[in-house]
Write a protein that holds these residues in place. Structure first.
Motif, PDB file in Angstrom:
ATOM      1  N   MET A  50     -75.416 -11.256  50.282  1.00 19.99           N
ATOM      2  CA  MET A  50     -73.999 -12.682  50.815  1.00 19.99           C
ATOM      3  C   MET A  50     -75.089 -13.995  49.142  1.00 19.99           C
ATOM      4  O   MET A  50     -74.135 -14.210  48.938  1.00 19.99           O
ATOM      5  N   ASP A  51     -76.171 -13.395  49.049  1.00 23.14           N
ATOM      6  CA  ASP A  51     -76.653 -13.612  47.863  1.00 23.14           C
ATOM      7  C   ASP A  51     -76.248 -13.649  46.268  1.00 23.14           C
ATOM      8  O   ASP A  51     -76.190 -14.163  45.892  1.00 23.14           O
ATOM      9  N   LYS A  52     -76.151 -12.393  46.791  1.00 25.53           N
ATOM     10  CA  LYS A  52     -75.056 -11.279  44.963  1.00 25.53           C
ATOM     11  C   LYS A  52     -73.713 -11.691  45.085  1.00 25.53           C
ATOM     12  O   LYS A  52     -72.834 -11.926  44.262  1.00 25.53           O
ATOM     13  N   MET A  53     -72.810 -12.704  46.048  1.00 24.24           N
ATOM     14  CA  MET A  53     -71.175 -12.728  45.758  1.00 24.24           C
ATOM     15  C   MET A  53     -70.879 -13.481  45.119  1.00 24.24           C
ATOM     16  O   MET A  53     -71.881 -14.404  45.430  1.00 24.24           O
ATOM     17  N   LYS A  54     -69.701 -13.814  44.545  1.00 21.65           N
ATOM     18  CA  LYS A  54     -69.575 -14.612  43.636  1.00 21.65           C
ATOM     19  C   LYS A  54     -69.109 -15.951  44.019  1.00 21.65           C
ATOM     20  O   LYS A  54     -68.854 -15.566  45.350  1.00 21.65           O
ATOM     21  N   SER A  71     -78.968 -15.156  58.973  1.00 22.37           N
ATOM     22  CA  SER A  71     -79.580 -15.544  57.875  1.00 22.37           C
ATOM     23  C   SER A  71     -79.201 -16.422  57.508  1.00 22.37           C
ATOM     24  O   SER A  71     -79.999 -16.644  56.246  1.00 22.37           O
ATOM     25  N   LEU A  72     -77.932 -17.158  57.393  1.00 19.63           N
ATOM     26  CA  LEU A  72     -77.127 -17.747  56.385  1.00 19.63           C
ATOM     27  C   LEU A  72     -77.824 -19.517  57.596  1.00 19.63           C
ATOM     28  O   LEU A  72     -77.432 -20.696  56.684  1.00 19.63           O
ATOM     29  N   ARG A  73     -78.224 -19.684  58.661  1.00 18.73           N
ATOM     30  CA  ARG A  73     -78.914 -20.586  58.956  1.00 18.73           C
ATOM     31  C   ARG A  73     -79.695 -20.813  58.538  1.00 18.73           C
ATOM     32  O   ARG A  73     -81.160 -20.881  59.054  1.00 18.73           O
ATOM     33  N   THR A  74     -81.214 -21.646  57.739  1.00 12.45           N
ATOM     34  CA  THR A  74     -81.468 -21.658  56.903  1.00 12.45           C
ATOM     35  C   THR A  74     -80.952 -22.803  56.118  1.00 12.45           C
ATOM     36  O   THR A  74     -80.644 -23.432  55.957  1.00 12.45           O
ATOM     37  N   PRO A  75     -82.462 -23.643  55.306  1.00 12.41           N
ATOM     38  CA  PRO A  75     -82.825 -25.405  55.184  1.00 12.41           C
ATOM     39  C   PRO A  75     -81.973 -24.795  53.442  1.00 12.41           C
ATOM     40  O   PRO A  75     -81.795 -26.390  53.012  1.00 12.41           O
ATOM     41  N   ASP A  76     -82.555 -23.709  53.037  1.00  9.91           N
ATOM     42  CA  ASP A  76     -81.736 -24.162  51.659  1.00  9.91           C
ATOM     43  C   ASP A  76     -79.952 -23.519  51.609  1.00  9.91           C
ATOM     44  O   ASP A  76     -79.769 -23.786  50.445  1.00  9.91           O
ATOM     45  N   VAL A 126     -69.922 -22.062  52.755  1.00 10.49           N
ATOM     46  CA  VAL A 126     -71.635 -21.725  52.956  1.00 10.49           C
ATOM     47  C   VAL A 126     -71.914 -22.041  51.414  1.00 10.49           C
ATOM     48  O   VAL A 126     -71.920 -21.287  50.930  1.00 10.49           O
ATOM     49  N   VAL A 127     -72.845 -23.528  51.277  1.00 14.17           N
ATOM     50  CA  VAL A 127     -73.018 -23.851  49.821  1.00 14.17           C
ATOM     51  C   VAL A 127     -74.805 -23.272  49.476  1.00 14.17           C
ATOM     52  O   VAL A 127     -75.453 -23.657  50.170  1.00 14.17           O
ATOM     53  N   TRP A 128     -74.650 -22.745  49.080  1.00 19.31           N
ATOM     54  CA  TRP A 128     -76.205 -22.605  47.834  1.00 19.31           C
ATOM     55  C   TRP A 128     -76.992 -23.735  47.015  1.00 19.31           C
ATOM     56  O   TRP A 128     -75.938 -24.215  46.661  1.00 19.31           O
ATOM     57  N   ILE A 169     -69.424 -19.211  49.493  1.00 23.51           N
ATOM     58  CA  ILE A 169     -68.890 -18.622  50.142  1.00 23.51           C
ATOM     59  C   ILE A 169     -68.207 -19.292  51.273  1.00 23.51           C
ATOM     60  O   ILE A 169     -69.094 -19.414  51.797  1.00 23.51           O
ATOM     61  N   ILE A 170     -66.763 -18.339  52.035  1.00 24.06           N
ATOM     62  CA  ILE A 170     -65.989 -18.421  53.041  1.00 24.06           C
ATOM     63  C   ILE A 170     -66.580 -17.431  53.701  1.00 24.06           C
ATOM     64  O   ILE A 170     -65.906 -17.304  53.961  1.00 24.06           O
ATOM     65  N   LEU A 171     -66.739 -18.642  54.996  1.00 23.04           N
ATOM     66  CA  LEU A 171     -67.210 -17.677  55.849  1.00 23.04           C
ATOM     67  C   LEU A 171     -65.864 -17.484  57.361  1.00 23.04           C
ATOM     68  O   LEU A 171     -66.149 -18.857  57.766  1.00 23.04           O
ATOM     69  N   LEU A 172     -65.197 -16.912  58.191  1.00 31.37           N
ATOM     70  CA  LEU A 172     -64.319 -17.049  58.807  1.00 31.37           C
ATOM     71  C   LEU A 172     -64.907 -17.186  59.400  1.00 31.37           C
ATOM     72  O   LEU A 172     -65.498 -15.984  60.198  1.00 31.37           O
ATOM     73  N   ALA A 173     -64.866 -17.923  60.892  1.00 34.58           N
ATOM     74  CA  ALA A 173     -64.699 -17.632  62.960  1.00 34.58           C
ATOM     75  C   ALA A 173     -66.508 -17.574  62.527  1.00 34.58           C
ATOM     76  O   ALA A 173     -66.681 -16.329  63.553  1.00 34.58           O
ATOM     77  N   GLU A 174     -67.070 -17.494  61.819  1.00 37.58           N
ATOM     78  CA  GLU A 174     -68.472 -17.543  62.347  1.00 37.58           C
ATOM     79  C   GLU A 174     -68.838 -15.712  62.278  1.00 37.58           C
ATOM     80  O   GLU A 174     -70.201 -15.786  63.296  1.00 37.58           O
ATOM     81  N   GLY A 175     -68.204 -15.296  61.476  1.00 44.34           N
ATOM     82  CA  GLY A 175     -68.482 -13.811  61.710  1.00 44.34           C
ATOM     83  C   GLY A 175     -68.099 -12.660  62.555  1.00 44.34           C
ATOM     84  O   GLY A 175     -68.323 -11.789  63.741  1.00 44.34           O
ATOM     85  N   ARG A 176     -66.579 -13.246  63.643  1.00 47.00           N
ATOM     86  CA  ARG A 176     -66.497 -13.229  64.690  1.00 47.00           C
ATOM     87  C   ARG A 176     -65.115 -12.117  64.098  1.00 47.00           C
ATOM     88  O   ARG A 176     -64.560 -12.984  63.511  1.00 47.00           O
ATOM     89  N   LEU A 177     -64.196 -12.037  65.295  1.00 46.35           N
ATOM     90  CA  LEU A 177     -63.409 -10.948  65.411  1.00 46.35           C
ATOM     91  C   LEU A 177     -61.484 -12.347  65.002  1.00 46.35           C
ATOM     92  O   LEU A 177     -61.428 -13.006  65.226  1.00 46.35           O
ATOM     93  N   VAL A 178     -61.891 -12.551  63.256  1.00 45.37           N
ATOM     94  CA  VAL A 178     -60.779 -12.848  62.759  1.00 45.37           C
ATOM     95  C   VAL A 178     -59.386 -13.016  62.959  1.00 45.37           C
ATOM     96  O   VAL A 178     -58.692 -14.094  63.151  1.00 45.37           O
ATOM     97  N   ASN A 179     -59.063 -11.749  63.161  1.00 39.17           N
ATOM     98  CA  ASN A 179     -57.530 -11.996  63.870  1.00 39.17           C
ATOM     99  C   ASN A 179     -56.948 -12.917  64.630  1.00 39.17           C
ATOM    100  O   ASN A 179     -56.054 -13.125  65.100  1.00 39.17           O
TER     101      ASN A 179
END
Length: 531
Positions: A386-390, A409-414, A427-429, A435-445
């Protein structure tokens, strides 16, 4: 084809099917460790860490934008009331609830929404011909009379049709949700109004999730004897918390790859003391539900959550099983450039011959617009990826559990989280990339959309027949292990759905049947046949 398919044999309460596998199915997984405790088990399932999430929401690092009417209702297009939104902050557990007849053994978000839920159930019934035909044909025989079923599945209109079919076949049921985001509140209300013990609402906390399952298991003057599971949570809770009650179970029916793997783990460790039916790997589940429902629902989910234009987008689909195949077909059909990642050389060869490029994730991660996981594994997408994603990359999961994307791993202070729609997070770097995270990684459909009712009808009929088979099986037919659905039942489920297409089967002549070594009524393929 005539009705010589031996419908009565299949549906009779004391059925004796000859097509049952001779031996338990071998677990393809190499991990032989059992489930040692709740934390180990829960770590692999779709869950929400209530405490950390609560703290995160209160943190200044978590900014929720004011929601417009359209974003608040982003899910409600599947619901005529919009009742599946998260507007009510009062926990259903704190409410005194009764239906119009005084029945109170349930817990849903708002019982007053039952009329809208009933309409959705009626609509689903029109698109579920197989399960409705099964209800009609077996209703008089009551093959599930005295069955007391604990259900832990997604709760939507299609599930409601299954629940009411099981009751029509003689069963009594208690039901909870297997996913905190997939429950349709108005459908849960309709079931509660009809007098069923339903414990589920949309956006449950982790504590609520396990409380609901516990309420299903531990009903007053109610000893369950069957489990219908999707992910293995009800099986796990009952085994760990109520071992004496678990020994009274006659059978378990499991429909997810995650739950099936857990059953195999239990079997290997000697902790599975009852027979279980692996519905996930039945032909009618794998080749229809996994493929066709995902092919249609992935597009709907992404559109509802992000309004994205698909033409020309670069997409990586992790896993080319039936789910991955369905997603890839749909995305390419709308003009996406689709990449596949795979560990299995056979699936990789299939993807290559279907015209997709098979790559390693690191080869394309910097350029893709959408990442979809469909492997059933864990940490397929990590923080490093995710660090490498555009910026603007959409990340979502089509597998049962939330372990495929390393969301923790995205729930960090930075990093800053912005809730922009229901279950849509940016989720903003630190450099402004998001990046746009859907359903917090759960079953999206099932978090944003619904599955096609017709395909769910196939799975529901398969589940119902598996319950009938295990409940009525003679004591020595099944040992305490995991079995595939008998081939004859798979064929019967398919037969139930053919009239919808005005499809007419060709019937073998006696000479042809003898030449092929087949019974004219089936089964027509050996158990090892791959469709």
């Amino acid at each position: 084809m005539s009705e010589n398919i031996e419908i009565q044999t299949i549906l009779a309460p004391k059925t004796h099917l000859n097509a049952v596998s001779d031996s338990p199915v071998t677990d393809p997984a190499s991990n032989s460790k059992g489930l040692e405790g709740t934390n180990t088990f829960v770590g692999q399932r779709s869950k929400l860490d209530a405490k950390s999430t609560s703290a995160l929401k209160k943190s200044s690092r978590y900014r929720s934008r004011s929601l417009s009417a359209s974003s608040t209702d982003s899910y409600s297009s599947t619901s005529c009331t919009g009742s599946s939104s998260e507007e009510d902050d009062v926990s259903p557990r704190e409410k005194v609830q009764k239906n119009s007849k005084g029945f109170s053994d349930f817990c849903v978000r708002n019982i007053q929404q039952h009329a809208f839920g009933r309409r959705e159930i009626e609509i689903a019934e029109q698109e579920m011909p197989g399960i409705m035909a099964l209800r009609k044909r077996a209703g008089d025989d009551k093959p599930l009379k005295n069955a007391k079923i604990i259900g832990c599945t997604h709760i939507n209109a299609q599930t409601a049709v299954l629940i009411e079919t099981l009751v029509a076949l003689g069963a009594s049921v208690r039901w909870a949700a297997c996913n905190i985001y997939s429950t349709l509140n108005e459908v849960a209300a309709a079931l509660a109004e009809a007098g069923y013990s339903i414990f589920a609402w949309r956006s449950e906390t982790e504590e609520d999730f396990w409380w609901c399952i516990d309420k299903c298991v531990n009903g007053e003057n109610w000893q369950p004897n069957m489990i219908l599971d999707d992910g293995g949570d009800a099986t796990h809770l009952m085994l760990k918390k109520y071992p004496a009650m678990f020994k009274m179970i006659k059978g378990i029916v499991e429909e997810s790859v995650t739950g099936v793997h857990r059953l195999y783990q239990l079997s290997k460790s000697g902790k599975l003391t009852v027979p279980a039916m692996n519905v996930n790997d039945s032909v009618t589940k794998t080749k229809f539900d996994n493929l066709y429902s995902c092919r249609e629902s992935i597009i709907d989910s992404l559109k509802r959550s992000t309004d994205i234009m698909f033409g020309g987008k670069q997409v990586v689909v992790c896993g080319y099983g039936e789910v991955g195949k369905g997603c890839s077909q749909a995305l390419r059909g709308l003009g996406c450039i689709v990449y596949i990642t795979e560990i299995d050389p056979i699936c990789a060869l299939q993807a290559s011959m279907d015209g997709y490029r098979v790559v390693r994730i690191n080869e394309v991660i910097r350029n893709v617009d959408i990442v979809i996981t469909a492997t059933g594994n864990k940490n397929v997408i990590t923080r490093e990826h995710m660090d490498k994603m555009k910026s603007g990359c959409i990340v979502c999961n089509m597998g049962h559990s939330n372990t495929e994307i390393d969301v923790n791993s995205l729930r960090t202070p930075d990093l800053t989280w912005e809730r922009v729609r229901s279950q849509v997070d940016h989720v903003v770097w630190p450099d402004g990339k998001r990046i746009i995270l859907l359903a917090e990684g759960r079953l999206v459909n099932l978090s944003y959309s619904t599955l096609p009712s017709f395909v769910v009808s196939i799975t529901s009929a398969t589940q119902a027949l598996a319950l009938i088979e295990l409940f009525n099986a003679p004591p020595n037919r099944y040992k305490s292990d995991v079995y595939l659905l008998p081939k004859k039942m798979d064929e019967y489920v398919a037969t139930l759905h053919l009239p919808t297409f005005d499809a007419h089967l060709t019937e073998l002549s006696d000479e042809q049947a003898k030449y092929m070594g087949l019974n004219k009524a089936g089964p027509f393929k050996p158990n090892y046949y791959r469709y």
